[in-house]
Write a protein that holds these residues in place. Structure first.
Motif, PDB file in Angstrom:
ATOM      1  N   ALA A 299       0.834  -1.204   0.000  1.00 32.64           N
ATOM      2  CA  ALA A 299       0.000   0.000   0.000  1.00 32.64           C
ATOM      3  C   ALA A 299       0.866   1.250   0.000  1.00 32.64           C
ATOM      4  CB  ALA A 299      -0.930  -0.013   1.207  1.00 32.64           C
ATOM      5  N   ASP A 300       1.929   1.255   0.809  1.00 35.89           N
ATOM      6  CA  ASP A 300       2.828   2.413   0.848  1.00 35.89           C
ATOM      7  C   ASP A 300       3.481   2.654  -0.508  1.00 35.89           C
ATOM      8  OD1 ASP A 300       2.285   2.978   3.474  1.00 35.89           O
ATOM      9  OD2 ASP A 300       4.031   1.901   4.283  1.00 35.89           O
ATOM     10  N   VAL A 306       1.456   7.138  -6.648  1.00 42.50           N
ATOM     11  CA  VAL A 306       0.435   8.149  -6.933  1.00 42.50           C
ATOM     12  C   VAL A 306       0.957   9.535  -6.588  1.00 42.50           C
ATOM     13  CG1 VAL A 306      -1.872   8.991  -6.325  1.00 42.50           C
ATOM     14  CG2 VAL A 306      -1.476   6.533  -6.621  1.00 42.50           C
ATOM     15  N   ALA A 307       1.649   9.645  -5.453  1.00 41.91           N
ATOM     16  CA  ALA A 307       2.191  10.941  -5.030  1.00 41.91           C
ATOM     17  C   ALA A 307       3.179  11.499  -6.041  1.00 41.91           C
ATOM     18  CB  ALA A 307       2.855  10.810  -3.659  1.00 41.91           C
ATOM     19  N   GLU A 308       3.932  10.614  -6.694  1.00 44.28           N
ATOM     20  CA  GLU A 308       4.934  11.038  -7.692  1.00 44.28           C
ATOM     21  C   GLU A 308       4.360  11.051  -9.106  1.00 44.28           C
ATOM     22  OE1 GLU A 308       7.866  12.221  -6.992  1.00 44.28           O
ATOM     23  OE2 GLU A 308       7.504  11.900  -4.827  1.00 44.28           O
ATOM     24  N   HIS A 309       3.041  10.827  -9.223  1.00 41.88           N
ATOM     25  CA  HIS A 309       2.346  10.851 -10.515  1.00 41.88           C
ATOM     26  C   HIS A 309       2.833   9.768 -11.479  1.00 41.88           C
ATOM     27  CE1 HIS A 309       0.054  14.623  -9.874  1.00 41.88           C
ATOM     28  NE2 HIS A 309       1.049  14.892  -9.055  1.00 41.88           N
ATOM     29  N   ARG A 310       3.364   8.691 -10.909  1.00 37.52           N
ATOM     30  CA  ARG A 310       3.720   7.548 -11.743  1.00 37.52           C
ATOM     31  C   ARG A 310       2.516   6.644 -11.968  1.00 37.52           C
ATOM     32  NH1 ARG A 310       8.409   7.779  -8.272  1.00 37.52           N
ATOM     33  NH2 ARG A 310       7.451   6.222  -6.892  1.00 37.52           N
ATOM     34  N   LEU A 311       1.484   6.852 -11.184  1.00 29.81           N
ATOM     35  CA  LEU A 311       0.293   6.017 -11.223  1.00 29.81           C
ATOM     36  C   LEU A 311      -0.914   6.891 -10.917  1.00 29.81           C
ATOM     37  CD1 LEU A 311      -0.100   2.899 -11.581  1.00 29.81           C
ATOM     38  CD2 LEU A 311      -0.258   2.761  -9.087  1.00 29.81           C
ATOM     39  N   ASP A 312      -2.022   6.637 -11.616  1.00 27.74           N
ATOM     40  CA  ASP A 312      -3.214   7.430 -11.316  1.00 27.74           C
ATOM     41  C   ASP A 312      -4.016   6.769 -10.199  1.00 27.74           C
ATOM     42  OD1 ASP A 312      -5.729   5.897 -12.455  1.00 27.74           O
ATOM     43  OD2 ASP A 312      -4.125   5.669 -13.956  1.00 27.74           O
ATOM     44  N   ARG A 319      -5.453  -1.843  -7.981  1.00 31.85           N
ATOM     45  CA  ARG A 319      -4.339  -2.707  -7.549  1.00 31.85           C
ATOM     46  C   ARG A 319      -4.472  -3.088  -6.080  1.00 31.85           C
ATOM     47  NH1 ARG A 319       1.252  -0.435 -10.397  1.00 31.85           N
ATOM     48  NH2 ARG A 319       0.564  -0.762 -12.564  1.00 31.85           N
ATOM     49  N   LEU A 320      -4.873  -2.116  -5.254  1.00 33.94           N
ATOM     50  CA  LEU A 320      -4.996  -2.405  -3.828  1.00 33.94           C
ATOM     51  C   LEU A 320      -6.159  -3.367  -3.571  1.00 33.94           C
ATOM     52  CD1 LEU A 320      -4.283   1.101  -2.269  1.00 33.94           C
ATOM     53  CD2 LEU A 320      -2.793  -0.904  -2.284  1.00 33.94           C
TER      54      LEU A 320
END
Length: 329
Positions: A299-300, A306-312, A319-320
């Motif tokens: 999860a982390d 997401v925080a680094e905008h590598r994933l929406d 995924r989670l």
């Protein structure tokens, strides 16, 4: 777990028997999302449903707390019991309630037929905290005739009070432009009753007349498209909470609305409330699962992506959910 269940059953029985300390401890457990609260609610939920849940919302300064205090006095004169959940803004440091509406209602501190609880919004965007509806269920099961849910009074997101209450009361103050803000916020669309408080001030009757004119439906109930709720025609009343003028009429209007709603529309309202409660529990369950050791690292990592905008966020959520599914397989 057995100890938590035993304590929950003991607190629930004591609360239903009139023990106010047990009731206060039970509500603290609800706010803390403890195992005691969950076990207690499993015991209390089947016993709830008799109380009239009334949501009271409106802009700051409209006199919500003063009206609630006056309404309590009228209820007690008629021999009815009342519980109040006053949702206040949260302290950013402790998470506790800042305003403490109980300070304004100290006259009822020794009245066994009145129970008042301030609850922090805990950063929740709307007028009700996430635990307010659960707390209302506990108070309902404890045997109170009416449960008043007073919201923070922050404005445009407070329409959610309608999902938690049998009757929604929207307060307005005269000549403050609040009727325009209420339209913007959608409050008038969810109002079952509209109350112009501070009726002793100039312009109160004019404000009430303007609201009545605005609240005439533009679409007849029989012409509403399928799947959309029928427009409401809320009654508009004028009160002066400081003197009690108009408050008996407000209580009579609340009783009329409840009697009318029981004939049909109450089923839809209670289904909507049930759905909101189930969704809240599911959200809590998912959050708890993601904190488990087997999922916490994954999860982390997803949160970092997401925080680094590598994933929406949408793919991240999928995924989670898949990760949770794999741990249950």
């Amino acid at each position: 777990m057995t100890a938590a269940r035993d304590r929950a059953i003991a607190l629930a029985e004591a609360a239903r028997g009139g023990d106010r300390r047990a009731l206060a401890r039970l509500l603290t457990a609800v706010e803390n999302h403890s195992d005691v609260a969950e076990h207690a609610l499993r015991d209390l939920y089947p016993r709830a449903g008799a109380a009239h849940l009334v949501g009271i919302t409106g802009p700051p300064g409209a006199g919500k707390s003063t009206l609630v205090a006056s309404l309590i006095a009228t209820l007690r004169e008629s021999g009815r019991t009342a519980a109040v959940i006053a949702v206040d803004p949260s302290s950013p440091i402790t998470g506790g309630a800042l305003l403490g509406d109980r300070v304004r209602m100290q006259a009822y501190a020794g009245d066994g037929g009145v129970f008042i609880r301030s609850m922090a919004s805990r950063g929740h965007a709307g007028g009700l905290s996430a635990t307010s509806t659960v707390a209302a269920t506990v108070l309902d099961a404890a045997g109170f005739d009416i449960v008043l849910l007073e919201t923070v009074g922050t404005g445009q997101s407070e329409v959610e009070v309608a999902a938690a209450a049998d009757t929604t009361v929207v307060l307005e103050a005269p000549e403050m432009g609040d009727e325009v803000q209420a339209i913007k916020a959608g409050l008038l669309e969810v109002a079952d009753l509209v109350v112009v408080n501070k009726g002793d001030k100039p312009g109160a009757l004019r404000t009430a007349a303007q609201l009545r004119a605005m609240l005439v439906p533009t679409v007849a109930r029989g012409d509403v498209p399928a799947g959309r709720p029928a427009p409401k025609r809320p009654e508009v009343l004028v009160t002066t909470a400081t003197s009690g003028d108009g408050v008996p009429e407000l209580l009579a209007a609340l009783d009329r609305h409840r009697a009318t709603a029981r004939a049909g529309e109450a089923t839809d309202a209670r289904r909507a409330r049930a759905l909101a409660q189930i969704r809240a529990v599911m959200a809590d369950r998912l959050a708890d699962r993601l904190r488990e050791p087997a999922l916490a690292m994954a999860a982390d990592a997803v949160i970092d992506d997401v925080a680094e905008h590598r994933l929406d966020p949408y793919v991240a959520a999928d995924r989670l959910l898949e990760a949770i599914g794999r741990t249950e397989a």
